[in-house]
Design a protein around this motif. Structure first.
Motif, PDB file in Angstrom:
ATOM      1  N   MET A  76       0.851  -1.195   0.000  1.00 36.06           N
ATOM      2  CA  MET A  76       0.000   0.000   0.000  1.00 36.06           C
ATOM      3  C   MET A  76       0.890   1.249   0.000  1.00 36.06           C
ATOM      4  SD  MET A  76      -2.963  -1.236   2.709  1.00 36.06           S
ATOM      5  CE  MET A  76      -4.219  -0.109   2.082  1.00 36.06           C
ATOM      6  N   PRO A  77       1.626   1.470  -1.091  1.00 41.82           N
ATOM      7  CA  PRO A  77       2.573   2.588  -1.141  1.00 41.82           C
ATOM      8  C   PRO A  77       1.905   3.951  -1.017  1.00 41.82           C
ATOM      9  CG  PRO A  77       2.253   1.641  -3.326  1.00 41.82           C
ATOM     10  CD  PRO A  77       1.601   0.712  -2.354  1.00 41.82           C
ATOM     11  N   GLU A  78       0.618   4.014  -1.310  1.00 41.57           N
ATOM     12  CA  GLU A  78      -0.092   5.295  -1.256  1.00 41.57           C
ATOM     13  C   GLU A  78      -0.225   5.844   0.162  1.00 41.57           C
ATOM     14  OE1 GLU A  78      -3.234   2.075  -0.847  1.00 41.57           O
ATOM     15  OE2 GLU A  78      -1.381   2.388  -1.977  1.00 41.57           O
ATOM     16  N   LEU A  79       0.050   5.016   1.171  1.00 45.74           N
ATOM     17  CA  LEU A  79      -0.123   5.460   2.554  1.00 45.74           C
ATOM     18  C   LEU A  79       0.982   6.400   3.012  1.00 45.74           C
ATOM     19  CD1 LEU A  79      -1.270   2.128   4.259  1.00 45.74           C
ATOM     20  CD2 LEU A  79      -2.695   4.040   3.506  1.00 45.74           C
ATOM     21  N   GLY A  80       2.176   6.279   2.414  1.00 48.12           N
ATOM     22  CA  GLY A  80       3.276   7.162   2.785  1.00 48.12           C
ATOM     23  C   GLY A  80       3.967   6.808   4.087  1.00 48.12           C
ATOM     24  N   VAL A  81       3.696   5.608   4.617  1.00 47.49           N
ATOM     25  CA  VAL A  81       4.367   5.118   5.828  1.00 47.49           C
ATOM     26  C   VAL A  81       4.861   3.703   5.540  1.00 47.49           C
ATOM     27  CG1 VAL A  81       2.953   6.512   7.393  1.00 47.49           C
ATOM     28  CG2 VAL A  81       2.231   4.172   6.814  1.00 47.49           C
ATOM     29  N   PRO A  82       5.775   3.162   6.345  1.00 44.03           N
ATOM     30  CA  PRO A  82       6.222   1.781   6.127  1.00 44.03           C
ATOM     31  C   PRO A  82       5.046   0.799   6.194  1.00 44.03           C
ATOM     32  CG  PRO A  82       7.698   2.918   7.629  1.00 44.03           C
ATOM     33  CD  PRO A  82       6.527   3.826   7.438  1.00 44.03           C
ATOM     34  N   VAL A  83       5.057  -0.165   5.282  1.00 43.59           N
ATOM     35  CA  VAL A  83       4.018  -1.195   5.239  1.00 43.59           C
ATOM     36  C   VAL A  83       4.686  -2.564   5.272  1.00 43.59           C
ATOM     37  CG1 VAL A  83       2.139  -2.221   3.919  1.00 43.59           C
ATOM     38  CG2 VAL A  83       2.402   0.269   3.977  1.00 43.59           C
ATOM     39  N   ALA A  84       4.265  -3.399   6.210  1.00 44.17           N
ATOM     40  CA  ALA A  84       4.771  -4.768   6.302  1.00 44.17           C
ATOM     41  C   ALA A  84       3.719  -5.696   5.696  1.00 44.17           C
ATOM     42  CB  ALA A  84       5.043  -5.144   7.747  1.00 44.17           C
ATOM     43  N   VAL A  85       4.098  -6.393   4.643  1.00 43.24           N
ATOM     44  CA  VAL A  85       3.172  -7.299   3.972  1.00 43.24           C
ATOM     45  C   VAL A  85       3.336  -8.703   4.556  1.00 43.24           C
ATOM     46  CG1 VAL A  85       2.458  -8.279   1.754  1.00 43.24           C
ATOM     47  CG2 VAL A  85       3.264  -5.903   1.865  1.00 43.24           C
ATOM     48  N   VAL A  86       2.235  -9.257   5.059  1.00 47.66           N
ATOM     49  CA  VAL A  86       2.251 -10.579   5.690  1.00 47.66           C
ATOM     50  C   VAL A  86       1.137 -11.438   5.095  1.00 47.66           C
ATOM     51  CG1 VAL A  86       3.174  -9.667   7.863  1.00 47.66           C
ATOM     52  CG2 VAL A  86       0.691  -9.878   7.553  1.00 47.66           C
ATOM     53  N   ASP A  87       1.226 -12.738   5.307  1.00 51.13           N
ATOM     54  CA  ASP A  87       0.187 -13.640   4.805  1.00 51.13           C
ATOM     55  C   ASP A  87      -1.099 -13.511   5.604  1.00 51.13           C
ATOM     56  OD1 ASP A  87       1.783 -14.691   2.787  1.00 51.13           O
ATOM     57  OD2 ASP A  87       2.572 -16.289   4.070  1.00 51.13           O
ATOM     58  N   ASP A  88      -0.974 -13.322   6.924  1.00 51.21           N
ATOM     59  CA  ASP A  88      -2.143 -13.289   7.795  1.00 51.21           C
ATOM     60  C   ASP A  88      -1.993 -12.191   8.844  1.00 51.21           C
ATOM     61  OD1 ASP A  88      -4.243 -13.716   9.520  1.00 51.21           O
ATOM     62  OD2 ASP A  88      -3.963 -15.881   9.673  1.00 51.21           O
ATOM     63  N   PRO A  89      -2.645 -11.025   8.641  1.00 48.92           N
ATOM     64  CA  PRO A  89      -2.535  -9.935   9.614  1.00 48.92           C
ATOM     65  C   PRO A  89      -3.037 -10.316  11.010  1.00 48.92           C
ATOM     66  CG  PRO A  89      -3.361  -9.091   7.527  1.00 48.92           C
ATOM     67  CD  PRO A  89      -3.361 -10.589   7.414  1.00 48.92           C
ATOM     68  N   ARG A  90      -4.008 -11.225  11.103  1.00 53.88           N
ATOM     69  CA  ARG A  90      -4.492 -11.652  12.419  1.00 53.88           C
ATOM     70  C   ARG A  90      -3.392 -12.377  13.197  1.00 53.88           C
ATOM     71  NH1 ARG A  90      -9.657 -11.307  13.907  1.00 53.88           N
ATOM     72  NH2 ARG A  90     -11.257 -10.835  12.345  1.00 53.88           N
ATOM     73  N   GLU A  91      -2.708 -13.273  12.514  1.00 50.46           N
ATOM     74  CA  GLU A  91      -1.606 -13.989  13.153  1.00 50.46           C
ATOM     75  C   GLU A  91      -0.494 -13.013  13.542  1.00 50.46           C
ATOM     76  OE1 GLU A  91       1.511 -17.674  12.279  1.00 50.46           O
ATOM     77  OE2 GLU A  91       0.307 -16.846  10.650  1.00 50.46           O
TER      78      GLU A  91
END
Length: 207
Positions: A76-91
């Motif tokens: 989500m580069p449009e957010l302008g903050v660091p983004v960590a991409v994971v398989d399961d955000p709940r986990e």
């Protein structure tokens, strides 16, 4: 206020999960949030896909409210903050929350009770036995949540992982020795207890 929360970085909090971090992995994090309306300055926001709403749709609002980084299933580069991409955000939320609060279940003996029927009765019996053994106890369940002698109403049988880790940290800071906790099948499926270290797990029945 939980005494055990100390400074963490984005990469530190996500050290137990596989994450592709786009942006500064050393970004300082002071808290976690999974609802945009509860975000505070310095929080790490988790985009939780829900049954009705998708947390990704509220990421921009979370950043506006002060989130300094985001955990999501997609870039989500449009957010302008660091983004960590994971398989399961709940986990990821479960493990990050455990790190944030200093892994309280490593200190407190947690007795988890699951099954279709009998969870509430069993947790009360276990908590009573623990108190009779001289322990300061906690209770998490459908009827109430209790830290020592202090009781509050429960919102759900098993809290969301971030709320559960905070609760266990409050219990640890209150010198609770052991906690009896209802663990619903729903909570297991939604990874709410993913990062809990259980001293004992009990299964009542399946019907």
């Amino acid at each position: 206020m939980v005494e055990s929360v100390i400074g963490h970085t984005l990469s530190d909090l996500l050290g137990d999960v596989s994450a592709a971090i786009e942006g500064d992995a050393r970004t300082a994090i002071s808290g976690v949030a999974y609802r945009s309306q509860t975000v505070r300055e310095g929080d790490l926001f988790f985009c939780i896909p829900g049954f009705v709403h998708d947390g990704h749709d509220f990421a921009a609002n979370a950043v506006e409210r002060g989130a300094v980084a985001v955990v999501a299933k997609r870039a989500m580069p449009e957010l302008g903050v660091p983004v960590a991409v994971v398989d399961d955000p709940r986990e990821a939320l479960a493990w990050a929350s455990a790190r944030l609060y200093g892994r309280p279940s490593d200190v407190i003996q947690v007795v988890g009770v699951t099954g279709t029927n009998g969870k509430t009765t069993t947790t009360y019996l276990v908590e009573s036995i623990l108190r009779a053994a001289g322990m300061k106890t906690g209770l998490v369940g459908t009827v109430e949540t209790r830290i020592g002698a202090e009781s509050v109403a429960s919102v759900r049988t098993t809290p969301e992982s971030a709320d559960l880790q905070r609760l266990l940290a409050e219990m640890r800071d209150a010198d609770v020795d052991a906690v009896a906790m209802e663990v619903s099948s729903h909570a297991i499926d939604l990874r709410r207890v993913e990062s809990i270290r259980f001293a004992v797990a009990a299964f009542t029945n399946l019907s």
